[in-house]
Design an enzyme around this catalytic site. Structure first.
Site, short mmCIF file in Angstrom:
data_model
loop_
_atom_site.label_atom_id
_atom_site.label_comp_id
_atom_site.label_asym_id
_atom_site.label_seq_id
_atom_site.Cartn_x
_atom_site.Cartn_y
_atom_site.Cartn_z
CG HIS A 38 -1.94 1.22 1.37
ND1 HIS A 38 -2.84 1.20 0.72
CD2 HIS A 38 -1.56 2.47 1.97
CE1 HIS A 38 -3.64 2.60 0.99
NE2 HIS A 38 -2.62 3.24 1.67
CB ILE A 39 1.95 3.67 -2.29
CG1 ILE A 39 0.78 4.06 -3.40
CG2 ILE A 39 3.13 2.59 -2.76
CD1 ILE A 39 1.26 4.43 -4.69
CB THR A 40 0.01 6.06 2.39
OG1 THR A 40 -0.77 7.09 2.78
CG2 THR A 40 0.87 5.91 3.48
N GLY A 85 -1.81 9.95 11.50
CA GLY A 85 -3.11 9.58 11.48
C GLY A 85 -3.30 8.18 11.46
CG LEU A 131 -9.91 4.11 8.67
CD1 LEU A 131 -10.33 5.46 9.29
CD2 LEU A 131 -10.57 2.99 9.40
NE ARG A 165 -9.77 2.71 -5.88
CZ ARG A 165 -9.19 1.43 -6.35
NH1 ARG A 165 -8.60 1.32 -7.53
NH2 ARG A 165 -8.99 0.42 -5.43
CD GLU A 219 -7.08 -1.86 -7.60
OE1 GLU A 219 -7.40 -1.55 -6.32
OE2 GLU A 219 -7.54 -1.60 -8.48
#
EC number: 2.4.2.-
Length: 209
Positions: free
Chosen positions: A13-15, A22, A30, A51, A160
């Site tokens: 997961h990229i963020t 957070g 989330l 999406r 995914e």
């Protein structure tokens, strides 16, 4: 045609690093439809709209935005879009983190999930629920270093793994970063949450462009 898949099967997961506090504060990632409004978005706005409409045909159902999304590879086409400035976000790839877990860890934790054989917004994407069906994915495409052409290669590389509503921080095994500077900042943030799981932090420039 069945293909051999890696076991355990890593998911990524990229963020943006700005979202890390957070995530740690909540103890979980989330889904978009569950997220607080102050997340730093790195996504295409028009894809996000799609999406929010794209239905998931397998239980637990809903739409793609009801799931926390992961890829099956680092250095994704989405990261290239960020690197090349093609998205609304213009901060470059250095602040982007890869949060790493595995499909098997999700299954063991009993979390509801589905996965796709290509980018989930596409109408011809196939959805699966059983881990053994990972063999249906095109792993040569997923692991390809060069994926610009033909278009189907790019689609399949963006298969995914989707976890319903929330993904526990306790299942994150690694945080991969572009640089030592970002790695040090990640460690500082982790120290502010001593009760949270402390995944290994690794500099992996080969996961970036």
């Amino acid at each position: 045609m069945k293909r051999t898949y890696p076991e355990p099967t890593p998911i990524y997961h990229i963020t943006h690093i700005d979202n890390l506090k957070g995530i740690l504060r909540m103890g979980k990632l989330l889904a978009h439809n569950q997220s607080p409004p102050k997340q730093r978005s790195i996504a295409y706005a028009h894809i996000q709209e799609r999406r929010n409409r794209a239905k998931v045909p397998q239980p637990p159902g809903g739409v793609l935005h009801d799931y926390v999304p992961f890829y099956f590879c680092p250095r994704s086409p989405m990261l290239y879009a960020i690197y090349s400035g093609a998205t609304e976000y213009q901060g470059g790839q250095e602040p982007i983190l890869h949060l790493v877990s595995s499909a098997q860890a999700v299954h063991k934790a009993g979390l509801p999930f589905v996965f796709t054989d290509r980018h989930g917004v596409l109408s011809h994407a196939r959805f699966f629920r059983q881990l053994e069906e990972l063999a249906q994915l095109d792993w040569e495409a997923i692991q390809a270093s060069y994926w610009a052409d033909p278009p189907e290669l790019r689609e399949k590389k963006q298969a995914e793994f989707l976890v319903y509503k929330a993904f526990p921080w306790a299942l994150i095994e690694e945080i991969a970063v572009y640089s030592q500077r970002v790695g040090e900042e990640v460690l500082k943030i982790l120290k502010q949450f001593p009760e949270a799981r402390r995944p290994r932090v690794c500099i992996r420039k080969d996961w970036y462009y």
